[in-house]
Structure formats: C-alpha cells, structure tokens
Design an enzyme around this catalytic site. Structure first.
Site, PDB file in Angstrom:
ATOM      1  CG  ASP A 155      -2.020   0.996   1.185  1.00  9.72           C
ATOM      2  OD1 ASP A 155      -2.016   1.822   0.256  1.00  9.72           O
ATOM      3  OD2 ASP A 155      -2.891   0.985   2.077  1.00  9.72           O
ATOM      4  CB  VAL A 156       2.379   3.033  -2.830  1.00 10.22           C
ATOM      5  CG1 VAL A 156       3.379   4.175  -3.044  1.00 10.22           C
ATOM      6  CG2 VAL A 156       2.974   1.701  -3.261  1.00 10.22           C
ATOM      7  N   GLY A 157       1.858   4.959   0.072  1.00 14.63           N
ATOM      8  CA  GLY A 157       1.214   6.148   0.621  1.00 14.63           C
ATOM      9  C   GLY A 157      -0.042   5.760   1.366  1.00 14.63           C
ATOM     10  N   GLY A 159      -1.095   5.835   4.399  1.00 12.61           N
ATOM     11  CA  GLY A 159      -1.615   6.559   5.557  1.00 12.61           C
ATOM     12  C   GLY A 159      -1.500   5.762   6.838  1.00 12.61           C
ATOM     13  CG  ASP A 180       2.234   7.635   4.270  1.00 11.04           C
ATOM     14  OD1 ASP A 180       2.803   8.747   4.204  1.00 11.04           O
ATOM     15  OD2 ASP A 180       1.050   7.461   3.943  1.00 11.04           O
ATOM     16  CB  SER A 207       9.263   9.860  -0.299  1.00 10.99           C
ATOM     17  OG  SER A 207       8.682  10.435  -1.455  1.00 10.99           O
ATOM     18  CG  PHE A 208       4.371   8.266  -2.928  1.00 12.66           C
ATOM     19  CD1 PHE A 208       4.706   9.475  -3.498  1.00 12.66           C
ATOM     20  CD2 PHE A 208       3.217   8.199  -2.153  1.00 12.66           C
ATOM     21  CE1 PHE A 208       3.923  10.588  -3.331  1.00 12.66           C
ATOM     22  CE2 PHE A 208       2.411   9.319  -1.984  1.00 12.66           C
ATOM     23  CZ  PHE A 208       2.758  10.514  -2.576  1.00 12.66           C
ATOM     24  CG  HIS A 226      -7.063  12.465  -6.455  1.00 13.58           C
ATOM     25  ND1 HIS A 226      -8.381  12.315  -6.064  1.00 13.58           N
ATOM     26  CD2 HIS A 226      -6.320  12.325  -5.321  1.00 13.58           C
ATOM     27  CE1 HIS A 226      -8.429  12.101  -4.768  1.00 13.58           C
ATOM     28  NE2 HIS A 226      -7.197  12.111  -4.299  1.00 13.58           N
ATOM     29  CG  ASP A 227      -3.557  13.959  -3.275  1.00 17.13           C
ATOM     30  OD1 ASP A 227      -4.731  14.333  -3.443  1.00 17.13           O
ATOM     31  OD2 ASP A 227      -3.197  13.266  -2.301  1.00 17.13           O
TER      32      ASP A 227
END
Length: 312
Positions: A155-157, A159, A180, A207-208, A226-227
């Site tokens: 799960d990349v980023g 949270g 993360d 960091s990704f 989308h960020d």
C-alpha cells in the site's frame, strides 16, 4: 465562515453543556465580547446554538460540529487544520484557472506538503481526515474486489493503515507492506498492532518518489495520483512499475472523471494540490511511458474505481 470561525474557536464543544455568559466566554477565548455576541447571534439564527438564561448552549444540530461527532466536519472547518486551510485556498482559485497550478502556495507561501512537513498538527489533522474520508466505503472496497489474487500487497502512501488492515483481515492468507512518511508510518504500525496484524503487515517509512520495496504481487495507490500534476503522478507510477516488474500489478483506486468523480473534487485537487481527477484515457497516457497497460476498470463504490495495470 461563521461556522468555520465557531469551530476554530471550539464553540460547539465549549458550549455543549451549561450556557456560558458571553463576557466570560470572550475573556476565556481572548476575543472581543461585542464581536463574539454578533457571531453567537448568527449561530443562533443558523440553529447551531440557542440562548438560555445563563448564556448560549450548543443545540443538537450544532453538536454535529463537535470534535467527537464522528463525521469529520471539525477537521474540514477548523481553519487551523489541513482541511480548513486547504479549502480557504479557494479564494485564489482564479490563479489556478489562469495558470493550471495550485492556489495553496499563492495563499500560504509554500505548497500543501511543505506545510504538513513543518507543522505536526496539520499532518495529524490530515491523517485523520484521510482515514475518515472513506470509512463508510471501506466494506464495499474490501468485498468488491478479489484482493486474495495478490499474496503480497504494498500500500503505497497508505496513511494510517486502515484500508490495508481491512484487506488483510478479510484475506488471512495475504501479507501487506505499507509505505508512508515517518510519523504517519508510525501510526500505521499501531493500527496493525491493534488489529493483530503485526506478523503480516510490514511498514516502511519513506516517500513514494523514492524506490519502493520490490517484488510484491501488487502495488496499491489509493487516492494518491489525483493529488499531483502529471509530472509527479507519473513519477509515482514509475516507482510502482519498477518495483512490480516483471509480473506484478499496479492498482489505482480513486475517482475517475466522467465516471465516478465529481467536478467539485477536481477543482479541490487543482486548488489545493495542483492535481485533478483524470479520465480513463488520461490514466492510460500517464501509465504508458512506464510500460503499464490498463487491464481492467472496476467500480467499487459510488465515488471510486479500481484500475488494474499490468506490464505491457
């Protein structure tokens, strides 16, 4: 703005029980008593507070703005939280429309992520907001896709780990790995420990934009691309592609413009981050330089779609 100021001052929580005289409340909050009375008058008009013989008191309607209301509104309205600051960047929306760039740096002098890195309170509020944003959709996300196809999932980023924890809990044969930044990664470790998943969920602080743990069966990007503008979103996809090769999959879970994303969300991504909700053809174009081909698109909720990419 009256609601934002009320939440920022903590009025819904402070006035939750007995009425408090305006003068006493003004002294406590170090605000002008006449101005506070004007604000309370308007809050009463809105049904947020009610006048009592001893002062003002939060109504049942106003209690929805309390910190523990469970709806995430306080983190969106408080102008000292990441969500509140982000939404106030809309005052510079004209700049974003003229330039195609984020409004946030124009208002605050630096980008959203730099603010979070410098101010732990902002990061904490952002992590809460991100965890809350998909709480109601989590069951549908977990059951709407066959996650068990992938024995190992990164799960990349990811949270604080709520999504990965739910996926691993529902699929006992799977192992997970969350990546993360430092403080958020520490929160994720606590999440996995609380769910009894410490033996199946690894956490890496990083960091990704940097190399990712290699060799997993799938790499998940949930509400990440989308960020970012195309350059940065492409870099993230590139890191996933290089880690997943030769046979791993890259899974993008977020809104898709023209399908499961609304226009308001796109403007928010633009104004706060300089990103946007993308159409399917835009995702294909973003992925192609990294040797990724869109294999399938699955609607998981009324807001989010899962795009599965394979190496071309």
């Amino acid at each position: 703005m009256a609601l934002r100021v009320a939440v920022t001052l903590g009025l819904p929580d402070r006035l939750r029980h007995d009425g408090v005289p305006t003068g006493e409340l003004a002294a406590e909050l170090d605000v002008d008593p006449v101005a506070l009375d004007l604000l309370l008058d308007h809050l009463a008009t809105l049904g947020i507070v009610e006048r009592t013989p001893t002062g003002c008191k939060t109504t049942a309607h106003g209690a929805q703005l309390c910190v523990d209301a469970g709806n995430g509104l306080s983190d969106l309205l408080d102008v000292n939280t990441a969500g509140g600051r982000g939404e106030l960047a809309y005052v510079e929306l004209a700049h974003s429309i003229r330039t195609g760039r984020a409004a946030y740096p124009r208002r605050y002098g630096q980008d959203f992520w730099a603010d979070l890195a410098e101010q732990p309170r902002l990061r904490e509020s952002f992590d809460r907001q991100m965890t809350h944003r998909f709480h109601e959709q989590l069951p549908r996300i977990v059951v709407g896709f066959d996650w068990s196809r992938f024995p190992t999932l990164v799960d990349v980023g990811g949270g604080q780990g709520s999504l990965l924890a739910a996926i691993l809990t529902a699929n006992p044969a799977m192992r997970g790995h969350l990546v993360d930044l430092g403080a958020t990664a520490a929160d994720a470790r606590r999440t996995f420990a609380a769910h009894g998943l410490a033996d199946r969920a690894e956490v890496t602080a990083g960091s990704f934009f940097d190399p990712l743990p290699a060799g997993a069966d799938a790499y998940l990007l949930f509400d990440i691309l989308h960020d970012w503008d195309d350059e940065h979103a492409g870099r993230v996809l590139g890191r996933c592609a290089e880690a997943a090769r030769p046979a791993g999959r890259v899974l993008v879970l977020e809104g898709v413009a023209g399908r499961l994303a609304d226009s308001r969300s796109s403007l928010t991504m633009l104004a706060v981050f300089g990103g946007r909700e993308r159409r399917l053809d835009e995702f294909r174009a973003l992925a192609a330089p990294h040797g990724l081909v869109l294999a399938s698109a699955t609607d998981l909720t009324d807001q989010r779609c899962l795009l599965e990419f394979r190496s071309g």
